[in-house]
Design a protein around this motif. Structure first.
Motif, PDB file in Angstrom:
ATOM      1  N   ILE A 146       7.713 -27.427  10.399  1.00  0.00           N
ATOM      2  CA  ILE A 146       7.187 -26.345   9.560  1.00  0.00           C
ATOM      3  C   ILE A 146       8.004 -25.067   9.764  1.00  0.00           C
ATOM      4  CG2 ILE A 146       5.201 -24.827   9.194  1.00  0.00           C
ATOM      5  CD1 ILE A 146       3.451 -27.358   9.798  1.00  0.00           C
ATOM      6  N   LEU A 147       8.272 -24.726  11.025  1.00  0.00           N
ATOM      7  CA  LEU A 147       9.069 -23.523  11.302  1.00  0.00           C
ATOM      8  C   LEU A 147      10.496 -23.660  10.766  1.00  0.00           C
ATOM      9  CD1 LEU A 147       7.916 -22.600  14.927  1.00  0.00           C
ATOM     10  CD2 LEU A 147       7.471 -21.332  12.814  1.00  0.00           C
ATOM     11  N   SER A 148      11.069 -24.847  10.891  1.00  0.00           N
ATOM     12  CA  SER A 148      12.431 -25.074  10.392  1.00  0.00           C
ATOM     13  C   SER A 148      12.500 -24.868   8.883  1.00  0.00           C
ATOM     14  CB  SER A 148      12.901 -26.486  10.754  1.00  0.00           C
ATOM     15  OG  SER A 148      13.064 -26.605  12.150  1.00  0.00           O
ATOM     16  N   LEU A 149      11.536 -25.422   8.171  1.00  0.00           N
ATOM     17  CA  LEU A 149      11.507 -25.250   6.718  1.00  0.00           C
ATOM     18  C   LEU A 149      11.301 -23.780   6.346  1.00  0.00           C
ATOM     19  CD1 LEU A 149       9.392 -28.399   5.809  1.00  0.00           C
ATOM     20  CD2 LEU A 149      11.844 -28.067   5.390  1.00  0.00           C
ATOM     21  N   LEU A 150      10.421 -23.109   7.074  1.00  0.00           N
ATOM     22  CA  LEU A 150      10.157 -21.690   6.828  1.00  0.00           C
ATOM     23  C   LEU A 150      11.407 -20.841   7.075  1.00  0.00           C
ATOM     24  CD1 LEU A 150       8.188 -19.301   6.286  1.00  0.00           C
ATOM     25  CD2 LEU A 150       7.751 -19.305   8.753  1.00  0.00           C
ATOM     26  N   PHE A 151      12.066 -21.053   8.213  1.00  0.00           N
ATOM     27  CA  PHE A 151      13.245 -20.251   8.551  1.00  0.00           C
ATOM     28  C   PHE A 151      14.409 -20.529   7.599  1.00  0.00           C
ATOM     29  CE2 PHE A 151      11.573 -20.049  13.157  1.00  0.00           C
ATOM     30  CZ  PHE A 151      10.794 -18.951  12.851  1.00  0.00           C
ATOM     31  N   ASP A 152      14.565 -21.792   7.169  1.00  0.00           N
ATOM     32  CA  ASP A 152      15.599 -22.078   6.166  1.00  0.00           C
ATOM     33  C   ASP A 152      15.268 -21.377   4.853  1.00  0.00           C
ATOM     34  OD1 ASP A 152      17.406 -23.590   7.670  1.00  0.00           O
ATOM     35  OD2 ASP A 152      16.327 -25.462   7.290  1.00  0.00           O
ATOM     36  N   GLY A 196      28.544 -17.476   1.184  1.00  0.00           N
ATOM     37  CA  GLY A 196      28.514 -18.743   0.460  1.00  0.00           C
ATOM     38  C   GLY A 196      27.977 -19.933   1.219  1.00  0.00           C
ATOM     39  N   LEU A 197      27.628 -19.776   2.483  1.00  0.00           N
ATOM     40  CA  LEU A 197      27.149 -20.914   3.269  1.00  0.00           C
ATOM     41  C   LEU A 197      25.642 -20.871   3.534  1.00  0.00           C
ATOM     42  CD1 LEU A 197      29.970 -21.305   5.946  1.00  0.00           C
ATOM     43  CD2 LEU A 197      29.656 -22.558   3.813  1.00  0.00           C
ATOM     44  N   ASP A 198      24.962 -19.913   2.956  1.00  0.00           N
ATOM     45  CA  ASP A 198      23.525 -19.761   3.195  1.00  0.00           C
ATOM     46  C   ASP A 198      22.694 -20.953   2.722  1.00  0.00           C
ATOM     47  OD1 ASP A 198      24.062 -17.337   4.246  1.00  0.00           O
ATOM     48  OD2 ASP A 198      23.100 -16.160   2.674  1.00  0.00           O
ATOM     49  N   PHE A 199      23.254 -21.766   1.859  1.00  0.00           N
ATOM     50  CA  PHE A 199      22.507 -22.896   1.312  1.00  0.00           C
ATOM     51  C   PHE A 199      22.321 -24.028   2.330  1.00  0.00           C
ATOM     52  CE2 PHE A 199      26.891 -24.025   0.694  1.00  0.00           C
ATOM     53  CZ  PHE A 199      26.914 -25.393   0.936  1.00  0.00           C
ATOM     54  N   ILE A 200      23.064 -24.007   3.420  1.00  0.00           N
ATOM     55  CA  ILE A 200      22.970 -25.078   4.422  1.00  0.00           C
ATOM     56  C   ILE A 200      21.672 -24.908   5.209  1.00  0.00           C
ATOM     57  CG2 ILE A 200      24.050 -26.108   6.463  1.00  0.00           C
ATOM     58  CD1 ILE A 200      26.740 -25.025   5.379  1.00  0.00           C
ATOM     59  N   PRO A 201      20.806 -25.932   5.214  1.00  0.00           N
ATOM     60  CA  PRO A 201      19.525 -25.840   5.924  1.00  0.00           C
ATOM     61  C   PRO A 201      19.691 -26.181   7.416  1.00  0.00           C
ATOM     62  CG  PRO A 201      19.623 -27.910   4.761  1.00  0.00           C
ATOM     63  CD  PRO A 201      20.901 -27.159   4.439  1.00  0.00           C
ATOM     64  N   THR A 202      20.293 -25.289   8.161  1.00  0.00           N
ATOM     65  CA  THR A 202      20.650 -25.558   9.554  1.00  0.00           C
ATOM     66  C   THR A 202      19.441 -25.866  10.425  1.00  0.00           C
ATOM     67  OG1 THR A 202      22.476 -24.011   9.234  1.00  0.00           O
ATOM     68  CG2 THR A 202      22.019 -24.699  11.495  1.00  0.00           C
ATOM     69  N   PHE A 203      18.342 -25.154  10.242  1.00  0.00           N
ATOM     70  CA  PHE A 203      17.143 -25.419  11.032  1.00  0.00           C
ATOM     71  C   PHE A 203      16.632 -26.833  10.780  1.00  0.00           C
ATOM     72  CE2 PHE A 203      17.040 -20.816  11.303  1.00  0.00           C
ATOM     73  CZ  PHE A 203      16.496 -20.575  12.556  1.00  0.00           C
ATOM     74  N   THR A 204      16.575 -27.229   9.513  1.00  0.00           N
ATOM     75  CA  THR A 204      16.068 -28.551   9.164  1.00  0.00           C
ATOM     76  C   THR A 204      17.019 -29.651   9.630  1.00  0.00           C
ATOM     77  OG1 THR A 204      14.951 -27.568   7.264  1.00  0.00           O
ATOM     78  CG2 THR A 204      15.175 -29.964   7.271  1.00  0.00           C
ATOM     79  N   ILE A 205      18.307 -29.419   9.530  1.00  0.00           N
ATOM     80  CA  ILE A 205      19.284 -30.389  10.031  1.00  0.00           C
ATOM     81  C   ILE A 205      19.119 -30.567  11.539  1.00  0.00           C
ATOM     82  CG2 ILE A 205      21.754 -30.786  10.437  1.00  0.00           C
ATOM     83  CD1 ILE A 205      22.225 -29.463   7.659  1.00  0.00           C
ATOM     84  N   THR A 206      18.886 -29.475  12.250  1.00  0.00           N
ATOM     85  CA  THR A 206      18.666 -29.557  13.694  1.00  0.00           C
ATOM     86  C   THR A 206      17.400 -30.348  13.993  1.00  0.00           C
ATOM     87  OG1 THR A 206      19.775 -27.424  13.971  1.00  0.00           O
ATOM     88  CG2 THR A 206      18.454 -28.220  15.828  1.00  0.00           C
TER      89      THR A 206
END
Length: 99
Positions: free
Chosen positions: A20-26, A78-88
């Motif tokens: 939930i936090l990962s989705l929120l932060f992304d 231009g890299l903001d679209f990467i969902p780094t929290f969710t990937i982690t």
């Protein structure tokens, strides 16, 4: 037996909380796209905060590498679209768990 059940519940609760936090932060990272020309300013503030949050959520090497990655990703245009929290989260709870 009872303590093992509690440990599983706690682990599942932590897993769900992190998702939930990962989705929120992304989603917060994506918000900068909605405000033209202000995005760069918000990214300067969000990048170090996102790096700190990710490093605190995921301990050890995963947190350190993820924190540095999200910091750089948020600063570079231009890299903001990467969902780094969710990937982690996926790496931590799905990929790493299988190993």
């Amino acid at each position: 037996m009872m303590s093992q059940e509690i440990a599983v519940q706690t682990s599942e609760s932590k897993k769900t909380k992190h998702l939930i936090l990962s989705l929120l932060f992304d989603a917060i990272g994506y918000l900068s796209y909605g405000i033209p020309f202000v995005a760069e300013l918000t990214d300067v503030v969000w990048a170090p905060l996102a790096g700190f949050l990710l490093a605190r959520m995921y301990k050890g090497t995963v947190g350190t590498v993820g924190g540095l990655t999200v910091f750089v990703e948020e600063l570079l245009p231009g890299l903001d679209f990467i969902p780094t929290f969710t990937i982690t989260w996926i790496y931590t709870y799905l990929i790493k768990k299988e190993k």
